[in-house]
Write an enzyme that holds these catalytic residues in place. Structure first.
Site, PDB file in Angstrom:
ATOM      1  N   ASP A   1      48.896 117.565  90.122  1.00 45.60           N
ATOM      2  CA  ASP A   1      49.160 117.934  91.525  1.00 45.60           C
ATOM      3  C   ASP A   1      49.159 116.768  92.523  1.00 45.60           C
ATOM      4  OD1 ASP A   1      49.102 120.401  90.331  1.00 45.60           O
ATOM      5  OD2 ASP A   1      47.414 121.185  91.471  1.00 45.60           O
TER       6      ASP A   1
ATOM      7  N   LYS B   1      52.658 125.810  88.437  1.00 46.24           N
ATOM      8  CA  LYS B   1      51.610 126.824  88.339  1.00 46.24           C
ATOM      9  C   LYS B   1      51.356 127.448  89.708  1.00 46.24           C
ATOM     10  CE  LYS B   1      48.201 123.085  88.588  1.00 46.24           C
ATOM     11  NZ  LYS B   1      47.586 123.397  89.888  1.00 46.24           N
TER      12      LYS B   1
ATOM     13  N   CYS C   1      41.587 121.644  90.524  1.00 44.07           N
ATOM     14  CA  CYS C   1      42.628 121.655  89.497  1.00 44.07           C
ATOM     15  C   CYS C   1      42.365 120.675  88.358  1.00 44.07           C
ATOM     16  CB  CYS C   1      43.989 121.411  90.141  1.00 44.07           C
ATOM     17  SG  CYS C   1      44.446 122.761  91.257  1.00 44.07           S
TER      18      CYS C   1
END
Length: 217
Positions: free
Chosen positions: A16, A113, A158
């Site tokens: 990310d 996601k 994450c």
């Protein structure tokens, strides 16, 4: 200092590195953009590189605005407690785009996601319901990967969930600490490191990695 030799079959999971998680973004990890040059350098030494990308629908269940609540409150959903976040990484927006300085041409897969509107997603392996799989474990297994190294944003969410689910999927997992940045929401960073250690996730610095030569130009 223990030196870790990186093998051609080792995988780098880059979590990310997106505009909304960097300074100026909707849900920025402090100093998050500082990891970008480190990621660019490291990625050239790995034979398998995977990028993950938060990719939420508008009005996602994890957004505080969806529930007319304040960001960072916690509510209960069918799959368990859910932190409510500011709207972020909405699919197709500039906030969801990778940081413009990210330069990883050798990445072979992007895992998006969080696109299920009723389920949040932190991990690169399994959605927050702990049941819906992304397919990453199967991909890595077919690439004969046994050891993964995780970097990115944010350490306590994450990155943490990706590392834990990677261990649960049977991989040897190491988080490269200086190539991550955390949010630290009410002590979440300390809890994340503790949970990862309990699960057998290793922790190292980028200076502890040894490479024979860059695999990519």
């Amino acid at each position: 200092m223990t030196i870790i030799e990186i093998a051609p079959a080792d995988a780098l999971i880059v979590v990310d590195i997106q505009n909304d998680f960097c300074p100026g973004g909707a849900l920025a990890a402090p100093d998050g953009d500082a990891v970008v040059p480190l990621v660019n350098r490291l990625a050239r030494h790995f034979g398998v590189v995977v990028l993950t990308q938060d990719w939420h629908t508008p009005g996602h269940v994890s957004f505080a605005s969806t529930h007319s609540r304040e960001p960072f409150e916690t509510i209960g959903l069918a799959y368990g407690p859910q932190v409510l976040w500011p709207d972020h990484c909405v699919m197709g927006t500039s906030g969801a785009a990778f940081h413009p300085g990210l330069d990883v041409p050798g990445a072979q897969m992007i895992v998006r996601k969080g696109f299920h509107p009723a389920v949040d997603s932190y991990s690169a392996f399994v959605e927050a319901d702990h049941a819906t799989k992304t397919g990453l474990a199967g991909y890595l297994a077919e690439r004969a990967v046994e050891r993964i190294f995780v970097v990115g944003l944010a350490t306590d969410f994450c990155v943490n969930w990706t590392a834990l689910d990677g261990r649960a999927a049977g991989f040897d997992v190491t988080v490269i600490e200086d190539v991550c940045r955390g949010i630290d929401l009410d002590g979440s960073l300390e809890r994340a490191w503790r949970d990862m250690a309990t699960a057998g996730v290793r922790r190292c610095g980028s200076q502890e990695l040894a490479f024979a030569a860059p695999l990519q130009d």
